[in-house]
Write an enzyme that holds these catalytic residues in place. Structure first.
Site, PDB file in Angstrom:
ATOM      1  N   SER A  42      25.384  36.281  10.604  1.00  0.00           N
ATOM      2  CA  SER A  42      26.397  37.128   9.962  1.00  0.00           C
ATOM      3  C   SER A  42      27.444  36.329   9.204  1.00  0.00           C
ATOM      4  CB  SER A  42      27.084  38.012  11.010  1.00  0.00           C
ATOM      5  OG  SER A  42      26.199  38.997  11.478  1.00  0.00           O
ATOM      6  N   HIS A  64      35.659  38.033  14.444  1.00  0.00           N
ATOM      7  CA  HIS A  64      34.202  37.894  14.477  1.00  0.00           C
ATOM      8  C   HIS A  64      33.628  37.477  13.133  1.00  0.00           C
ATOM      9  CE1 HIS A  64      30.038  39.052  15.739  1.00  0.00           C
ATOM     10  NE2 HIS A  64      30.499  38.596  16.891  1.00  0.00           N
ATOM     11  N   GLU A 111      45.726  46.480  29.196  1.00  0.00           N
ATOM     12  CA  GLU A 111      44.832  47.571  29.618  1.00  0.00           C
ATOM     13  C   GLU A 111      44.075  47.231  30.895  1.00  0.00           C
ATOM     14  OE1 GLU A 111      41.456  50.509  27.578  1.00  0.00           O
ATOM     15  OE2 GLU A 111      42.200  48.744  26.503  1.00  0.00           O
ATOM     16  N   PHE A 134      42.371  46.926  20.115  1.00  0.00           N
ATOM     17  CA  PHE A 134      42.121  47.933  21.132  1.00  0.00           C
ATOM     18  C   PHE A 134      41.356  47.431  22.351  1.00  0.00           C
ATOM     19  CE2 PHE A 134      42.557  50.201  17.063  1.00  0.00           C
ATOM     20  CZ  PHE A 134      43.644  51.004  17.385  1.00  0.00           C
ATOM     21  N   GLU A 135      40.836  46.223  22.294  1.00  0.00           N
ATOM     22  CA  GLU A 135      40.122  45.657  23.434  1.00  0.00           C
ATOM     23  C   GLU A 135      40.372  44.156  23.491  1.00  0.00           C
ATOM     24  OE1 GLU A 135      38.362  46.993  25.886  1.00  0.00           O
ATOM     25  OE2 GLU A 135      38.557  49.050  25.152  1.00  0.00           O
ATOM     26  N   GLU A 178      33.854  47.449   8.763  1.00  0.00           N
ATOM     27  CA  GLU A 178      32.609  46.947   9.345  1.00  0.00           C
ATOM     28  C   GLU A 178      32.157  47.810  10.511  1.00  0.00           C
ATOM     29  OE1 GLU A 178      30.625  43.083  11.582  1.00  0.00           O
ATOM     30  OE2 GLU A 178      32.760  43.504  11.792  1.00  0.00           O
ATOM     31  N   ASP A 212      24.918  42.887   5.979  1.00  0.00           N
ATOM     32  CA  ASP A 212      24.850  41.434   5.879  1.00  0.00           C
ATOM     33  C   ASP A 212      23.423  40.921   6.081  1.00  0.00           C
ATOM     34  OD1 ASP A 212      24.942  42.299   8.496  1.00  0.00           O
ATOM     35  OD2 ASP A 212      26.394  40.803   9.174  1.00  0.00           O
TER      36      ASP A 212
END
Length: 528
Positions: free
Chosen positions: A109, A170, A234, A288-289, A330, A376
């Site tokens: 990627s 990423h 979280e 969010f994570e 993405e 990609d």
């Protein structure tokens, strides 16, 4: 039965009857083709300047993935599936992209995204660098940095941003803002001490510092932004979710500090995102994570937003700029679904990306926004078996194998974790629930993880200069064509009013003259 469906695009909106009785009549197909012809003949190429640029990338979204997703979505809506139209299918222009990298027949990627975003092919596992840099060697990076279309748009005064369902550090996102010889250097804790001492910076550091005025950043990746052992908000008791940074820097706070006098908002859950007022928000960082976000089929919709929801907020923030915007979206979890050999996870992620495309179309105008959808690279997913019309996409082939007498599913992989033998024979897939989220389709070659494939990937385009996307091109063409449409970077000059309507492309220095095949006979294998 007969299924009634609406097919719409910028130039046509008709109701179509799909059903066995109608389809048996030749006139049905004549009428359908004529409507398509009328749509094509009324289509006019737009040479207006693209004020806005939207680039949707499905990570690993090859043609078989799109076809299977189309069938799935059609079946979920009560049809046989094959005749369904995805949002990306309505785009008037299509092309193919070649996805190889300078040192790889089949791309990862990072090298693929560098081609898509920077317009330059490079080596596998490297981001934002030309092929002069070597994987995992910091000291080869200097002098080989290449910039992205996100940077070109920012330099032109546009607002910019990106949205993803994986970590924001990423592979597909990194070339938009970073320059690194190793795609896995998410934080400084992921880098060898020797490489840090040579002056290379991790991807999270570059996210905050290289282009500090990126207006919108949304996805996962909290733990790469905070000091080591910092509890996650979280999952405070989960040690795997804790911060990782060895330099002691809280990059989230640093991101805020670099924007004095601006409304720079950081959120980490859906409730806080829902409270964001796009009209009053100058910058948004939403993580969010701790790492990647969840698959859509496993998402906690009370804590994590969907990809269409994030796209919606991003567009409402970016579109305030009268000079326009560039947004990269993405669908990052298509790829992990395929790597796990779990087609259902990947197809639902592809549906989600398509819904984001549809949402964006409602929030933008085709007259001033060039929207491009592509991938990609592809994966080894296959759809085969002479299945009947309307066969459930997660169902079985037309008949059992004439070799081992076993049934087989319509979807399978060329390689991956789905390979297994029972008493020396292929396992019987009818012993399993093939519609389960985590069912692994059978594969021909046993691997712990399924791999990418090297086939060309589709490109869908609509808006100003979308007609540039025709034929088969290098994946690097996408960045150049989009930049040309919006007059960015080296293509800025053609927006000067006194220049011709269709200008010549600026000359590109030091480009090689490729030899013909006949000039390289030793490279052509014998077909005997």
């Amino acid at each position: 039965g007969v299924v009634v469906r609406s097919v719409s695009s910028a130039s046509v909106c008709v109701s179509v009857l799909w059903g066995s009785d109608e389809e048996r009549k030749p006139q049905f197909w004549f009428d359908l083709a004529q409507r398509r012809l009328q749509s094509r003949l009324s289509q006019r190429d737009s040479t207006s300047t693209a004020r806005n640029l939207l680039l949707f990338i499905g990570d690993g979204m090859g043609l078989n993935t799109i076809t299977a997703t189309r069938i799935l979505k059609g079946q979920l809506r009560g049809g046989t599936g094959e005749e369904f139209t995805l949002a990306m299918d309505t785009f008037p222009y299509t092309a193919l992209s070649k996805t190889y990298c300078t040192d790889a027949q089949i791309a990862d990627s990072t090298c693929a995204a560098t081609a898509l975003l920077c317009g330059v092919k490079t080596n596998k596992f490297t981001a934002g660098l030309s092929a002069g840099a070597t994987y995992d060697r910091c000291n080869t990076s200097d002098g080989h940095h290449v910039t992205s279309i996100l940077r070109w748009a920012k330099d032109a005064g546009k607002s910019v941003g990106f949205v993803t369902t994986v970590r924001v550090q990423h592979a597909t996102l990194a070339p938009a803002y970073a320059h690194t010889p190793n795609r896995y250097w998410y934080s400084d804790a992921n880098m060898p001490a020797e490489q840090r001492q040579q002056g290379c910076k991790d991807i999270a550091h570059q996210l905050v510092h290289n282009i500090p005025d990126i207006e919108v950043i949304m996805g996962g990746g909290r733990k790469y932004m905070t000091p080591a052992a910092t509890p996650d908000p979280e999952y405070p008791s989960d040690s795997r979710s804790q911060g990782l940074r060895l330099d002691g820097v809280n990059l989230i706070q640093k991101w805020k500090d670099l924007k004095p006098g601006k409304n720079a908002t950081y959120v980490w859950n859906k409730a806080d995102l829902d409270r964001v007022d796009p009209d009053k928000t100058d910058y948004l960082l939403a993580l969010f994570e701790p790492g990647d976000m969840s698959f859509e089929l496993e998402r906690n919709n009370t804590t994590d937003p969907s990809l269409p929801d994030m796209t919606d907020v991003a567009l409402k923030i970016l579109r305030k700029n009268p000079k326009g915007f560039f947004l990269l979206v993405e669908g990052g979890q298509i790829d992990p679904g395929h790597h796990q050999g779990k087609a259902k996870l990947a197809l639902y992620e592809t549906m989600l990306l398509d819904e984001a495309v549809e949402r964006a179309a409602l929030l933008t105008s085709e007259s001033d926004t060039l929207t491009v959808v592509s991938a990609d690279h592809s994966h080894t997913l296959s759809l085969g078996g002479y299945t009947d019309r309307g066969n459930p996409i997660f169902g079985f082939g037309y008949q059992v194998s004439d070799v081992d007498g076993m049934p087989y599913t319509a979807l399978s992989y060329g390689n991956g974790p789905g390979f297994s033998l029972v008493n020396g024979s292929r396992r019987n897939p009818q012993m399993y629930n093939t519609s389960d989220h985590h069912y692994q389709q059978q594969s021909a070659v046993p691997l712990i993880e399924e791999t990418h494939s090297g086939e060309d990937v589709p490109v869908f385009a609509r808006g100003p200069w979308a007609h540039l996307f025709r034929g088969t091109n290098e994946d690097t063409f996408i960045a150049h064509a989009m930049a040309y449409a919006a007059c960015l970077g080296r293509y800025a000059s053609h927006c000067i009013a006194d220049l011709p309507k269709v200008p010549a492309v600026p000359s590109l220095p030091n480009m090689p003259s490729w030899p013909s095949v006949s000039a390289c006979p030793r490279l052509v294998p014998s077909l005997a």
